[in-house]
Each structure stands twice: as C-alpha cells, then as structure tokens.
Design a protein around this motif. Structure first.
Motif, PDB file in Angstrom:
ATOM      1  N   LEU A  61       0.962 -95.175 -49.786  1.00 18.20           N
ATOM      2  CA  LEU A  61      -0.012 -96.205 -50.156  1.00 18.20           C
ATOM      3  C   LEU A  61       0.641 -97.517 -50.552  1.00 18.20           C
ATOM      4  O   LEU A  61      -0.070 -98.441 -50.969  1.00 18.20           O
ATOM      5  CB  LEU A  61      -0.880 -95.698 -51.316  1.00 18.20           C
ATOM      6  N   ASN A  81      -4.869 -93.450 -46.345  1.00 20.99           N
ATOM      7  CA  ASN A  81      -4.251 -94.721 -45.954  1.00 20.99           C
ATOM      8  C   ASN A  81      -4.822 -95.127 -44.605  1.00 20.99           C
ATOM      9  O   ASN A  81      -4.372 -94.675 -43.558  1.00 20.99           O
ATOM     10  CB  ASN A  81      -2.733 -94.587 -45.867  1.00 20.99           C
ATOM     11  N   LYS A  86      -6.490 -98.119 -49.147  1.00 23.26           N
ATOM     12  CA  LYS A  86      -5.443 -97.224 -49.648  1.00 23.26           C
ATOM     13  C   LYS A  86      -5.992 -96.595 -50.919  1.00 23.26           C
ATOM     14  O   LYS A  86      -6.061 -97.254 -51.962  1.00 23.26           O
ATOM     15  CB  LYS A  86      -4.148 -97.984 -49.908  1.00 23.26           C
ATOM     16  N   ARG A  97      -6.558 -98.910 -54.255  1.00 20.15           N
ATOM     17  CA  ARG A  97      -5.504 -99.883 -54.514  1.00 20.15           C
ATOM     18  C   ARG A  97      -5.959-101.292 -54.123  1.00 20.15           C
ATOM     19  O   ARG A  97      -6.755-101.478 -53.214  1.00 20.15           O
ATOM     20  CB  ARG A  97      -4.249 -99.518 -53.739  1.00 20.15           C
TER      21      ARG A  97
END
Length: 398
Positions: A61, A81, A86, A97
């Motif tokens: 990630l 991913n 991610k 993320r």
C-alpha cells in the motif's frame, strides 16, 4: 518512548488541519460499521498491530512503491491495492490511505453512506417514520445477510471500475475525432496529437488489464475467495468478539458488537453445517466479483476496440503514404525516360555543332531541317516505346 499515533475526528476543519500538519504517506482514515470516519496519523507499526498484518502486506500500500493491483486475503484483514484505492478491510472497519486525495474523497463518502446497515439508518431517523418499520426490517435483514467486508469490497470495486470507465470514456471522446481528422489530413500536428492519445491509451489499457487479471485470478481460485470471508474466520476463532490481538484505539460500540454477534451466529452455523453452505458463501462473493469483472472487462473491450481503430487508421495512413510514394516513383520514371531521349537529341546536336572544318557539309544546308525533324521524331518514338513497355510491365498506372 515511541508514540503509535493520535486520533483526530473527521470533520472538515480537522481535515484541513491534518492536511497541513501530517504527511500524506502516513495519513489514514478509519470508517467503522456505523459509517463514522476518523482521520488517523499513524506509523506502519501501529497499523500492523491494529489489523494484524505483516510488513510486506503493508508495503503493497506504499504510494512511493509501484505495485500492481492486488487483493489479498489475510487471517483478519483484506489488503486492497487498486490504483489510487489503497485500503485495509477488516470485519469491523475500513482503513483507507491518503483520504485527502481528490480521487479518494468520493470513495470515503460512498463508504460512509453504504457501510452502515439498514437498522442504523432506522434508529437515526427518529419516531417520525415508525409506520415504515416493517419495510425497513425487511431491508435490514437483507442488508445484514451481506457481511461488512463484502460491502466495503463492493464499494472499492465499484469506485475503481467507475473511475477506469470514466477515464476510458474521456479517452474515446478525444481519440475518435482526432483519428478522423488525421484520416482527412495527414499533418505533423495531427500525428503528434494521435501519438499522445495512443500513449495514454496504452497506459490506461495496462492499468485496466491489471485490475481485470486480479479479479480473474480470484474467480479462478475458491480458496482465495474463501480467505476474503473474514466474518466466517472470525466466528471460527476461539473468542470471536474478544478485543485481544492488537491495540484498540476506539471502544467497541454496541452496534459493532451486535453485528459481530450476528455474524458469529451465522458463521458458526455455517461451520457446523455441510459443505454446501460454504460453497454458497463462496458463490455469494463469486457473484459479487463476477459482476465487477464483467464491468472491467467491458472497459477493456472498449480500449481494445479503440486500439483496433487506431491500428486501422495507421494502416490507412500507411496505404496513403505508399500510394504517394508510388506516384513519386512513376514521376521519376517519366522524368528519367524523358532525360534519356533528350540526351540522344543533345548528342546529335553536339556532333553537328562541333567547330571542325569538313567538306561533306558543303552545299547540303537543306539537310539541317531534316536532321532536326528525324532526330526529334526518333526521340519521341523512343519515349513512347519506353512508356508502353513500362505500362505493359505494370510499372506505371493505367
């Protein structure tokens, strides 16, 4: 003393402040089963302890590293991913993320909207809509049949498929007019424009192909799909609802606890049942993955059609250029034949034009016009013979 991280509520002012104070590479947002989002600034050790994954899984990630699209099923989490998405999905929450990225913000909003089960919405509506309670109970029951991790995975797959489909549509909108313009007029500007579009199409095709290959790989392996069923694995553990196994930054809410209990009861019944129930669980995920596999495959087919159209346009342009080259060769043949004939005429003129005294030209001045006429007729006849021979051999067009 090492600090694992700190928590900031995910309201708009906090989002702005976090954007200024934290590094994007270490910024996460946590969305729980109630749809509440919380911005986190945590290092990789804190994330690993929370979701119980290895460093190599978390490295996938990392936005600074180039990894292909991947969907990994681990003991207690799904590592996702997919392009800009991610995420780490557990049976209770989603860690996403770079939540401040413009492409990730719509995904966060969709997770907040679709992750809460129907009964949460019913409780938050108040007493003004109690007359629709029966219908909402049915919807809640249908919603609870789908595990949390499947709903989160569906949001991510839908987001990435829609994102790639939108990029493909934009590329098609720009490419087809440019190719038609190049067909009508071959110029340096049009060629450079098509070259850039073809490069963009090649990059986009590779991205779509990676997502499609990952979904196809999952569909071909039932064990990999079974690894994504986190609720069933949680129910099979010795203490499905215990909080041990990682650092808990948030107290468990009653909604999450009740959801885990329901998921545990359903999953325990699945474990005690026959293998057909397990196959049904895999089939449920298989239908989910197959739906988005067909969508991403349709996007790939559009890009393939566009590539074929570009190849056809290139073939047409090459045919045009070959035709122009053939015309130039024919013109060169005409000029070369005419040059040979004029060279013979010049040879005769040069012989008679030499300034050397000789007597056989005396009293033969009337021969000048006949020499000019005969030499010209001979050269013209020779040119016609050469052209007739070239046409007979197919060297020039009819």
């Amino acid at each position: 003393m090492e600090r694992d991280g700190y928590v900031v509520p995910a309201d708009p002012p906090a989002v702005t402040s976090v954007k200024k104070k934290t590094q994007p590479a270490r910024s996460w947002i946590l969305v729980d089963a109630t749809g509440q989002g919380t911005i986190l600034d945590a290092d990789k050790h804190a994330i690993m302890n929370r979701v119980q994954i290895h460093a190599r899984d978390l490295r996938i990630l990392d936005p600074l590293l180039s990894y292909p699209s991947t969907i990994l099923g681990r003991e207690g989490a799904i590592v996702l991913n997919l392009e800009h998405i991610k995420a780490i999905i557990t049976s209770e929450e989603v860690l996403l993320r770079d939540p401040l990225d413009e492409d990730v913000i719509p995904v966060v909003e969709e997770l907040k909207r679709r992750l809460p089960p129907a009964n949460v919405f019913r409780q938050s509506q108040g007493d003004g809509k109690d007359h629709t309670g029966g219908q909402l109970d049915v919807e809640a029951g249908e919603e609870d049949e789908s595990p949390f991790e499947f709903r989160a995975l569906e949001v991510a797959l839908e987001a990435i498929c829609s994102f790639l489909a939108a990029r493909t549509t934009e590329l098609e909108t720009a490419a087809y007019p440019a190719l038609d313009e190049l067909t009508s007029k071959v110029s340096s500007r049009n060629l450079d424009r098509v070259r850039k579009l073809k490069s963009a199409m090649t990059r986009l095709t590779a991205r779509v192909q990676k997502v499609r290959d990952e979904l196809e790989q999952l569909l071909d392996d039932d064990d990999d799909m079974a690894d994504l069923y986190l609720s069933r694995k949680l129910a099979g553990a010795s203490s499905p609802v215990s909080g041990s196994g990682g650092a808990n930054w948030f107290p468990a809410s009653p909604t999450i606890g009740s959801k885990i209990s329901r998921a545990s009861r359903v999953s325990l019944a699945t474990v005690r049942g026959d293998e057909n129930d397990v196959e049904n669980d895999v089939e449920e995920l298989e239908m989910l993955l197959e739906a988005y596999f067909m969508q991403i495959d349709s996007t790939l087919n559009k890009l393939t059609t566009l590539r074929e159209y570009i190849d056809d346009t290139e073939d047409y342009i090459n045919i045009q250029l070959d035709n122009h080259r053939n015309q130039l060769i024919q013109l060169e043949l005409y000029l070369s034949s005419g040059t040979v004939c004029l060279t013979i005429y010049s040879l005769v003129a040069g012989i008679f034009g030499v300034n050397i005294p000789y007597t056989w030209t005396d009293n033969h001045g009337y021969m000048f016009k006949w020499v000019v006429i005969v030499t010209g007729a001979f050269c013209a006849s020779l040119f016609l013979v050469l052209m007739t021979y070239a046409r007979y051999k197919g060297l020039v067009g009819s």
